[in-house]
Design a protein around this motif. Structure first.
Motif, short mmCIF file in Angstrom:
data_model
loop_
_atom_site.label_atom_id
_atom_site.label_comp_id
_atom_site.label_asym_id
_atom_site.label_seq_id
_atom_site.Cartn_x
_atom_site.Cartn_y
_atom_site.Cartn_z
N SER A 147 0.84 -1.21 0.00
CA SER A 147 0.00 0.00 0.00
C SER A 147 0.87 1.26 0.00
N GLY A 148 2.01 1.20 0.70
CA GLY A 148 2.95 2.31 0.67
C GLY A 148 3.56 2.49 -0.72
N PHE A 149 3.83 1.36 -1.36
CA PHE A 149 4.37 1.40 -2.72
C PHE A 149 3.35 2.02 -3.68
N LEU A 150 2.08 1.61 -3.58
CA LEU A 150 1.05 2.15 -4.46
C LEU A 150 0.78 3.63 -4.18
N ALA A 151 0.84 4.03 -2.91
CA ALA A 151 0.58 5.42 -2.55
C ALA A 151 1.78 6.32 -2.89
N MET A 152 3.00 5.78 -2.84
CA MET A 152 4.24 6.50 -3.14
C MET A 152 4.30 7.85 -2.43
N GLU A 153 4.06 7.80 -1.16
CA GLU A 153 4.14 8.98 -0.30
C GLU A 153 3.29 10.13 -0.83
N GLY A 154 2.08 9.81 -1.30
CA GLY A 154 1.17 10.84 -1.78
C GLY A 154 1.29 11.17 -3.25
N HIS A 155 2.27 10.60 -3.92
CA HIS A 155 2.47 10.88 -5.34
C HIS A 155 1.98 9.74 -6.23
N GLY A 156 1.36 8.75 -5.65
CA GLY A 156 0.93 7.56 -6.39
C GLY A 156 -0.04 7.87 -7.52
#
Length: 93
Positions: free
Chosen positions: A9-18
């Motif tokens: 989920s962190g990978f997909l969200a990419m720190e808000g840049h997903g």
């Protein structure tokens, strides 16, 4: 070797840049797919158009022979058909 993201989920969200990143990938994939498919579709359209023109030329030659009642021999008829097909091929190029 450590991962930069803690979870999927962190990978997909990419720190808000997903949203930006994944939409850019989706658009790039759509453009690549279009660049692969468009020439194939255009080739198919050209082939269909040339076949249609060849059929029309052949029909016109047959109709002209029937309506004029010409008693031309087979060689002259074949030459006219070949000329018609050559003109269709030239116009398709």
């Amino acid at each position: 070797m450590s991962m930069y993201f803690d979870s999927w989920s962190g990978f997909l969200a990419m720190e808000g840049h997903g949203l930006y990143v994944w939409s850019a990938y989706a658009i790039a994939l759509a453009v690549i797919a279009y660049n692969l498919i468009a020439p194939l579709m255009a080739k198919r359209r050209v082939i269909v158009q040339v076949r249609r023109q060849v059929r029309l030329v052949q029909r016109k030659v047959i109709v002209n022979e029937v309506t004029t009642g010409s008693g031309d021999d087979t060689e002259n008829r074949t030459e006219r058909q070949e000329e018609g097909l050559e003109s269709v091929k030239r116009s398709a190029q």
